[in-house]
Design a protein around this motif. Structure first.
Motif, short mmCIF file in Angstrom:
data_model
loop_
_atom_site.label_atom_id
_atom_site.label_comp_id
_atom_site.label_asym_id
_atom_site.label_seq_id
_atom_site.Cartn_x
_atom_site.Cartn_y
_atom_site.Cartn_z
N ALA A 11 0.66 -1.17 -0.04
CA ALA A 11 0.00 0.16 -0.57
C ALA A 11 1.18 1.42 0.11
O ALA A 11 0.32 2.28 -0.74
CB ALA A 11 -1.44 -0.34 1.17
N LYS A 12 2.07 1.19 0.26
CA LYS A 12 2.61 2.62 0.19
C LYS A 12 3.95 2.35 -0.60
O LYS A 12 4.04 3.20 -0.89
CB LYS A 12 3.90 2.09 1.71
N ARG A 13 3.55 1.02 -1.36
CA ARG A 13 4.41 1.86 -2.51
C ARG A 13 3.77 1.66 -3.92
O ARG A 13 3.96 2.07 -4.96
CB ARG A 13 5.33 0.32 -3.01
N PHE A 14 2.50 1.39 -3.57
CA PHE A 14 1.41 1.64 -5.24
C PHE A 14 0.45 2.17 -5.10
O PHE A 14 0.06 2.75 -4.05
CB PHE A 14 1.19 0.14 -5.70
N GLU A 15 -0.18 2.91 -6.38
CA GLU A 15 -0.83 4.18 -5.84
C GLU A 15 -1.79 4.09 -7.64
O GLU A 15 -1.25 3.12 -8.13
CB GLU A 15 -0.85 5.59 -6.17
N LYS A 16 -3.67 4.20 -7.21
CA LYS A 16 -3.86 3.81 -8.10
C LYS A 16 -3.98 4.89 -9.60
O LYS A 16 -4.61 6.27 -8.83
CB LYS A 16 -5.34 3.21 -8.35
N THR A 17 -3.99 4.76 -10.68
CA THR A 17 -4.15 6.16 -11.59
C THR A 17 -6.06 6.20 -11.41
O THR A 17 -6.33 5.89 -11.64
CB THR A 17 -4.28 5.80 -12.83
N GLY A 18 -6.36 7.57 -12.48
CA GLY A 18 -7.50 7.87 -12.44
C GLY A 18 -8.12 6.17 -13.70
O GLY A 18 -9.33 6.45 -13.65
N SER A 19 -7.56 5.61 -14.66
CA SER A 19 -7.49 5.11 -15.74
C SER A 19 -8.00 3.90 -14.97
O SER A 19 -8.76 2.25 -15.26
CB SER A 19 -7.08 5.36 -17.13
N GLY A 20 -7.35 3.53 -13.43
CA GLY A 20 -7.61 2.04 -12.91
C GLY A 20 -6.07 1.18 -13.32
O GLY A 20 -5.49 0.35 -12.51
N LYS A 21 -5.13 1.78 -13.56
CA LYS A 21 -4.07 1.23 -13.72
C LYS A 21 -3.39 1.37 -12.65
O LYS A 21 -3.90 2.33 -11.94
CB LYS A 21 -3.23 1.77 -14.66
N LEU A 22 -2.11 0.36 -11.73
CA LEU A 22 -1.41 0.25 -11.14
C LEU A 22 0.10 1.78 -11.55
O LEU A 22 1.74 0.91 -12.28
CB LEU A 22 -0.69 -0.58 -10.37
N VAL A 48 5.97 4.95 -13.46
CA VAL A 48 5.58 4.07 -14.15
C VAL A 48 4.37 3.50 -13.88
O VAL A 48 3.92 3.33 -12.77
CB VAL A 48 6.94 3.44 -14.44
N VAL A 49 3.62 3.76 -14.81
CA VAL A 49 2.61 2.00 -15.02
C VAL A 49 3.10 0.62 -14.46
O VAL A 49 4.66 -0.07 -15.30
CB VAL A 49 1.88 2.13 -16.41
N VAL A 50 2.13 0.08 -13.48
CA VAL A 50 3.29 -1.39 -13.18
C VAL A 50 2.92 -2.47 -14.80
O VAL A 50 1.89 -2.55 -15.11
CB VAL A 50 2.10 -2.32 -12.02
N ASN A 51 3.77 -2.96 -14.66
CA ASN A 51 3.84 -4.34 -16.05
C ASN A 51 2.25 -4.63 -16.09
O ASN A 51 2.23 -5.89 -14.57
CB ASN A 51 5.05 -4.90 -16.24
N GLU A 52 1.63 -4.95 -16.61
CA GLU A 52 0.46 -5.81 -16.99
C GLU A 52 0.75 -6.85 -15.95
O GLU A 52 -0.22 -8.04 -15.58
CB GLU A 52 -0.11 -6.02 -18.44
N ARG A 53 1.61 -7.97 -16.56
CA ARG A 53 1.94 -9.19 -15.64
C ARG A 53 2.03 -9.51 -14.34
O ARG A 53 1.91 -10.22 -13.74
CB ARG A 53 2.92 -10.29 -16.25
N ASP A 54 2.17 -8.34 -14.02
CA ASP A 54 2.33 -7.56 -12.29
C ASP A 54 1.39 -7.65 -11.66
O ASP A 54 0.86 -7.29 -10.76
CB ASP A 54 4.13 -7.25 -12.25
N ALA A 55 0.57 -6.70 -12.40
CA ALA A 55 -0.62 -5.54 -11.74
C ALA A 55 -1.63 -6.87 -10.67
O ALA A 55 -2.70 -6.62 -10.44
CB ALA A 55 -1.36 -5.26 -13.45
N GLU A 56 -1.39 -8.10 -11.31
CA GLU A 56 -2.56 -8.68 -11.07
C GLU A 56 -1.98 -9.70 -9.57
O GLU A 56 -3.01 -9.46 -8.37
CB GLU A 56 -2.67 -10.15 -11.62
N ASN A 57 -0.85 -9.52 -9.21
CA ASN A 57 -0.25 -9.98 -8.10
C ASN A 57 -0.84 -8.85 -7.40
O ASN A 57 -0.44 -8.41 -5.64
CB ASN A 57 1.42 -10.33 -8.52
N VAL A 58 -0.43 -7.94 -7.88
CA VAL A 58 -0.53 -6.29 -6.97
C VAL A 58 -1.48 -5.98 -6.60
O VAL A 58 -2.61 -5.37 -5.57
CB VAL A 58 0.37 -5.00 -7.85
N GLN A 59 -2.51 -6.27 -7.72
CA GLN A 59 -4.04 -6.34 -7.16
C GLN A 59 -4.39 -6.93 -5.69
O GLN A 59 -5.23 -6.60 -4.82
CB GLN A 59 -4.68 -6.28 -8.42
N LEU A 60 -3.56 -8.36 -6.14
CA LEU A 60 -4.62 -9.43 -5.04
C LEU A 60 -3.56 -8.83 -3.60
O LEU A 60 -5.01 -8.96 -2.64
CB LEU A 60 -3.76 -10.47 -5.55
N MET A 61 -3.04 -7.40 -3.51
CA MET A 61 -2.26 -7.30 -1.94
C MET A 61 -2.85 -6.32 -1.93
O MET A 61 -2.99 -6.06 -0.32
CB MET A 61 -0.20 -7.38 -2.56
#
Length: 65
Positions: A11-22, A48-61
């Motif tokens: 939660a301290k390392r990632f933020e969500k953009t307006g379009s829903g990307k991390l 930078v935007v998180v890679n789409e392959r990693d975004a799923e794991n980040v979203q689970l966290m």
């Protein structure tokens, strides 16, 4: 169903953009900066935007982000 817990470290390392990307910070800008060139330090500044392959794991966290 119990509530899901947020991984506070993520939660301290990632933020969500307006379009829903991390978004995340780039690496290698914390210390040992004196031998890195100014050009290199400028390149690794910013978000930078998180890679789409990693975004799923980040979203689970971050279930409620």
């Amino acid at each position: 169903m119990p509530k899901l817990k947020t991984r506070k470290a993520a939660a301290k390392r990632f933020e969500k953009t307006g379009s829903g990307k991390l978004r995340r910070r780039k690496a290698f800008k914390n210390h040992l900066l004196q031998h890195k060139s100014a050009t290199r330090k400028r390149r690794i500044t910013g978000l930078v935007v998180v890679n789409e392959r990693d975004a799923e794991n980040v979203q689970l966290m971050l279930p409620y982000l």
